[in-house]
Enzyme design. Sequence first.
Site, PDB file in Angstrom:
ATOM      1  N   CYS A   1       0.871  -1.168   0.000  1.00 57.36           N
ATOM      2  CA  CYS A   1       0.000   0.000   0.000  1.00 57.36           C
ATOM      3  C   CYS A   1       0.910   1.221   0.000  1.00 57.36           C
ATOM      4  CB  CYS A   1      -0.957  -0.011   1.196  1.00 57.36           C
ATOM      5  SG  CYS A   1      -0.151   0.278   2.776  1.00 57.36           S
ATOM      6  N   GLN A   2       0.364   2.409   0.211  1.00 52.63           N
ATOM      7  CA  GLN A   2       1.183   3.612   0.091  1.00 52.63           C
ATOM      8  C   GLN A   2       2.014   3.903   1.335  1.00 52.63           C
ATOM      9  OE1 GLN A   2       1.067   4.881  -2.972  1.00 52.63           O
ATOM     10  NE2 GLN A   2       2.779   6.225  -2.524  1.00 52.63           N
TER      11      GLN A   2
END
Length: 233
Positions: A142-143
């Site tokens: 994910c980020q």
Amino acid sequence: MAGIATTCYYLTLSSTSTRKTWLELKTNYGRATPIRRRNLSIRAEVNFVNAEEAKKLIAVEGYAVVDVRDKSQFDRAHIKSCYHVPLFIENTDNDPGTIVKRTLHNNFSGLFFGLPFTKLNPEFVQSVKSQFSPESKLLLVCQEGLRSTAAANKLEQAGFQNIACITSGLQTVKPGTFDSVGKAELQDAGKAGLVTIQGKISAVLGTVLICAYLFITLFPDQAEKLLQMSPVR
């Protein structure tokens, strides 16, 4: 003469596909006693790695990349040939409470940071199960690293045994580490909204001010003439 009491211990371990083990302890003091049963949970540990280690997991150990970000960030940039199974999906519900929350979100977080109004994806685990077996090697990304950790916990509870996550997410990945798809770099895929525009404006203004300062410092006579030429009201 009273009989001598004896104590017997029976230890039974049984494993199931859900990686749970039961410990059964039976104590006998010359009479029937109830069996005590204690439930022990054995869980696989999530492997947290940096970007370079993650690259080796993919190339050497055959880990499949599962991107759990929302669609907006995924579309900006994602690792080539990854699987997209979002942990959160856009919330389009129209009940009064959701409408109020969505409006507030869009006027603040959505406007300034470009974040969509989302809700937990109820089909997340089932979607992963439809594509991978519990023995599959999965690298969740994910980020920032928070969603991948939460997703790893859900899959771990569902019986997946070989899970890895990138510590602090794709924002820590250097350009060129992975082959990526999209208009942005992987580490910048989380940037959107007015914040990015403000950042560009600030950078331009900063450059202009620095150039003006250097010009006045290095060429004071020319700077004074320019100031004298400016109209005074």
